[in-house]
Design an enzyme around this catalytic site. Structure first.
Site, mmCIF file in Angstrom:
data_model
loop_
_atom_site.group_PDB
_atom_site.id
_atom_site.type_symbol
_atom_site.label_atom_id
_atom_site.label_comp_id
_atom_site.label_asym_id
_atom_site.label_seq_id
_atom_site.Cartn_x
_atom_site.Cartn_y
_atom_site.Cartn_z
ATOM 1 N N ASP A 146 4.269 0.931 12.104
ATOM 2 C CA ASP A 146 3.182 0.119 11.405
ATOM 3 C C ASP A 146 3.163 -1.203 11.867
ATOM 4 O O ASP A 146 2.252 -2.011 11.474
ATOM 5 C CB ASP A 146 3.336 0.442 9.801
ATOM 6 C CG ASP A 146 2.804 1.533 9.364
ATOM 7 O OD1 ASP A 146 2.464 2.654 9.927
ATOM 8 O OD2 ASP A 146 2.990 1.785 7.963
ATOM 9 N N ARG A 161 -0.228 14.698 12.664
ATOM 10 C CA ARG A 161 0.406 14.184 11.397
ATOM 11 C C ARG A 161 0.487 15.611 10.603
ATOM 12 O O ARG A 161 -0.339 16.057 9.423
ATOM 13 C CB ARG A 161 -0.298 13.333 10.661
ATOM 14 C CG ARG A 161 -0.091 12.255 11.557
ATOM 15 C CD ARG A 161 -0.821 10.997 10.735
ATOM 16 N NE ARG A 161 0.194 10.170 9.991
ATOM 17 C CZ ARG A 161 -0.230 9.107 9.278
ATOM 18 N NH1 ARG A 161 -1.297 8.557 9.585
ATOM 19 N NH2 ARG A 161 0.450 8.441 8.300
ATOM 20 N N LYS A 210 0.851 -1.263 -0.020
ATOM 21 C CA LYS A 210 0.024 0.128 -0.013
ATOM 22 C C LYS A 210 0.840 1.135 -0.132
ATOM 23 O O LYS A 210 0.745 1.958 -0.736
ATOM 24 C CB LYS A 210 -1.014 -0.113 1.210
ATOM 25 C CG LYS A 210 -1.783 1.084 1.379
ATOM 26 C CD LYS A 210 -2.567 1.460 2.671
ATOM 27 C CE LYS A 210 -1.970 1.980 3.918
ATOM 28 N NZ LYS A 210 -1.652 3.350 4.124
ATOM 29 N N ASN A 211 1.753 1.278 0.668
ATOM 30 C CA ASN A 211 2.763 2.603 1.000
ATOM 31 C C ASN A 211 3.674 2.727 -0.244
ATOM 32 O O ASN A 211 4.049 3.862 -0.331
ATOM 33 C CB ASN A 211 3.316 2.489 2.249
ATOM 34 C CG ASN A 211 2.632 2.783 3.502
ATOM 35 O OD1 ASN A 211 1.267 3.047 3.193
ATOM 36 N ND2 ASN A 211 2.952 2.554 4.732
ATOM 37 N N CYS A 235 -6.164 13.144 12.103
ATOM 38 C CA CYS A 235 -5.988 11.787 11.690
ATOM 39 C C CYS A 235 -5.973 11.196 13.216
ATOM 40 O O CYS A 235 -5.508 11.777 13.998
ATOM 41 C CB CYS A 235 -4.376 11.586 11.181
ATOM 42 S SG CYS A 235 -4.116 10.045 11.111
#
Ligand code: UD1
Length: 418
Positions: free
Chosen positions: A306, A122, A22-23, A117
């Site tokens: 993560d 962030r 995804k990233n 967020c």
């Protein structure tokens, strides 16, 4: 609203294919804006965030196509708007990554500020400062970042703190800037290397991606290319933790163990046997209970934030006491209250959690609060006695492709209802 129901108590066994990251795919989709023809991306995971980015590109005027399973095509030559609206940016922070490419290609861009967020404030100040170093005029008006530059000029820029997104945004702008850009204190994540490899295939002149110093010699224009997205090291790590917690034996295929040193080291410390080759990882726990592992999250090559929530789930049922420090994001312990509902023993003091392993968790209804927190609740559900029901799983669909099918394929009793 959909929920996931997990019946705990089965060791995971078998083989699972890891999806594209995804990233990596999100910045690469934004980088397609820099091409002068249709781009083809392969190994694209089917995720909500990918869909949102495709909608954003379409909103800008790009033609986004479905080229079959895992293949997305983007033709940016029809782009007619340089405005990323609030409706899309607010649902996905990574939308801010169109700022650098739009500015570099068209000389102006307006991107809504992402806003709050769940895992912390962030901000995007590092993105803005980096682009200003390249000569952009930037103001924040009416909730939009408005950026302008005749042509960006290469410069030396030192990031105040290591930021993945800021490094990507400024890198995507620098490739079309006039002259040489040197990015110091750059993020070193494998997803940055993947983005750089795609940009290089498009004709960019970049060296040093994957180190703290990236050097870019600007070029006039970039051509279209085909690119296959790197494997998702966070998805891979999540399945490895699932195997470790359940005492199982699992082989990951299409993975990239060379991008996962910190996580693999912690799994070994927890007592797992690991066998890796180029793109496969086999973990064997031989039915043992994992040992507690201390964790401090750090930018790559340190332990990834993560993976913090998933290792917390592991520590909840491990033998021993673990000290876990979250240094990247404030507010990234929101899974703790939910894990407590399953019978975990966790104490929080600021950015530190002390997790005392308990012999067993017991199933309960819980609520997902963010993407990786949702994963940690599924992991805990896999070992909890009885039924765990996880609400608000839309977070999960942002970042995990077919997680229930993949876990079911390994023998987990998991289903989606609603
Ligand atoms: C990316 C990842 C996310 C991961 C994170 C850290 C994507 C799409 N997301 O997020 O999954 O958790 O890296 O590995 O790739 N910061 C500022 N100002 C800025 C930008 C960041 O202060 O302008 C701070 C953040 O609040 C945070 C730290 O820098 O404390 C690192 O954040 P960053 O690396 O930028 O994370 P993202 O790129 O948003």
């Amino acid at each position: 609203m959909q929920k996931i129901v997990v019946e705990g108590g089965r060791p995971l066994n078998g083989e699972v294919r890891i999806s594209g990251a995804k990233n990596a795919v999100l910045p690469i989709l934004c980088a397609t804006l820099l091409a002068d023809g249709p781009m083809t991306l392969r190994n694209v995971p089917h995720l909500h965030d990918v869909h949102t980015t495709a909608r954003l590109l379409a909103e800008l005027g790009a033609r986004v196509g479905d080229g079959g399973p895992g293949v997305v095509t983007v033709d940016p030559t029809s782009v007619h708007s340089q405005v990323a609206p609030y409706e899309l940016v607010k649902t996905m922070r990574a939308s801010v990554l169109v700022l650098g490419p739009l500015l570099a290609r068209y000389g102006h861009a307006e991107v809504s500020l992402p806003g709050g967020c769940a895992i912390g404030s962030r901000p995007v100040d590092l993105h803005i400062k980096g682009l200003q170093s390249l000569g952009a005029q930037i103001s924040v008006e009416n909730g939009f970042i408005k950026a302008r530059a005749e042509r960006l000029r290469g410069a030396r820029h030192v990031f105040d703190i290591v930021s993945v997104g800021a490094t990507e945004n400024v890198l995507m702008a620098a490739v079309l800037a006039e002259g040489r850009t040197v990015l110091e204190n750059a993020a070193m994540e494998p997803e940055i290397v993947d983005l750089a490899e795609c940009l290089i295939a498009m004709g960019a002149n970049i060296s040093g991606a994957g180190t703290g110093r990236i050097v870019v010699e600007g070029v006039e224009k970039l051509r279209a290319c085909e690119h296959s997205v790197v494997a998702d090291r966070i998805e891979a790590g999540t399945f490895l933790v699932a195997a470790a917690m359940t005492g199982g034996r699992v082989t990951l295929t299409h993975a990239r163990p060379d991008t996962m040193d910190a996580v693999l080291d912690k799994l070994k410390e927890a007592g797992a046997e690991l066998d890796c080759d180029d793109d496969r990882i086999t973990i064997d726990m031989q039915g043992r209970r994992p040992k507690s592992v201390d964790i401090t999250t750090m930018p790559h090559p340190g332990f990834p934030t993560d993976m913090q929530a998933q290792f917390m789930a592991l520590n909840c049922v491990a033998d021993g006491v673990a000290v876990m420090n979250e240094t990247i994001f404030e507010n990234r312990f929101m899974h703790v209250n939910e894990l407590l509902r399953l019978g975990a023993d966790i104490r929080i003091d600021g950015h530190t959690a002390v997790v005392r392993g308990v012999p067993r968790l017991s199933g309960a209804p819980v609520m997902a609060t963010d993407l990786r927190a949702s994963a940690s609740l599924i992991l805990a559900g896999l070992v909890a006695e009885g039924t765990t029901t996880i609400d608000r799983i839309y977070h999960l669909d942002r970042g995990y492709e077919n997680i229930e099918q993949k876990l079911s394929g390994l023998g987990a009793r998991i289903s989606r209802i609603g």
